[in-house]
Design a protein around this motif. Structure first.
Motif: not given
Length: 226
Positions: A11-40
């Motif tokens: 999840r991109f944003f954490h507007w509540s400090p210390g609050g739980p953050t559920r899954f964000d499929p868009i964020g994960l898709s972008l994160s895995t794309a960057v990870a592949r580009l960086r050779g992880l």
């Protein structure tokens, strides 16, 4: 050997400090794309007090960043708890829960807003955090004193941050159990990127955090020091 970022958030944003953050499929898709580009070879998804686990084109290791009574603990492996209540578990209880579920327990960002490193608990490793490169040497020294290995994680909340710190995992296969075993056995090596691009991203992120009112004293000092 596998290169894994062991501390990412979907999840991109954490507007509540210390609050739980559920899954964000868009964020994960972008994160895995960057990870592949960086050779992880994969990433661990460690949202605050929520676990996410699913098959992806890029392997994702189940994880959770548990908000204990004294700081954040990364629980990574085959069966992390699906949900934890922020500030409810003591460090000892969180570590015991991780081990009961065949997971590794790693102290996240030990020198940022955390007293976890001082707790009497059987931690498996300390983290070199990609957001706190100023703490690298302190963390290395502390890990040597404690006799535990080091992992690397970007602590990415934005996809562009993925891979600025990661872990070389010495294992025969890339499975959650194999990763947890490698951490516990010390078959891991942290890598922290300190190039100009990563420093620029870090400076921008700290200003975003300051604008949201999170950790303002720590953030202001880091911006001044950058």
């Amino acid at each position: 050997m596998f290169a894994l970022d062991l501390h990412t958030h979907s999840r991109f944003f954490h507007w509540s400090p210390g609050g739980p953050t559920r899954f964000d499929p868009i964020g994960l898709s972008l994160s895995t794309a960057v990870a592949r580009l960086r050779g992880l070879d994969g990433i661990a998804v460690t949202n605050h007090d929520y676990t996410y686990a699913a098959e992806r084109r890029l392997p994702t290791i189940p994880g959770i960043e548990v908000t204990t009574t004294e700081g954040h603990l990364l629980v990574v492996g085959p069966d992390p708890p699906s949900r934890t209540e922020p500030g409810e578990l003591t460090p000892q209880e969180a570590v015991e829960l991780a081990h009961e579920r065949d997971c590794a327990a790693v102290v996240a960002h030990p020198f940022r807003n955390s007293e976890l490193k001082d707790a009497d608990a059987d931690f498996d490793a300390l983290e070199l955090n990609g957001k706190n490169t100023e703490h690298v040497e302190q963390t290395r020294t502390l890990a040597a004193e404690m006799g535990v290995p080091l992992t690397g994680g970007s602590d990415a909340h934005y996809p562009v941050e993925v891979g600025r710190a990661y872990t070389l995992v010495h294992a025969d296969e890339l499975t959650p159990s194999a990763v947890a075993d490698a951490i516990r056995d010390g078959r891991v090596e942290p890598v922290v990127n300190l190039n100009r691009f990563e420093r620029t991203v870090d400076r921008a992120y700290t200003r975003v955090h300051a604008a949201k009112g999170f950790d303002t004293d720590d953030v202001s000092q880091r911006v001044d020091d950058a």
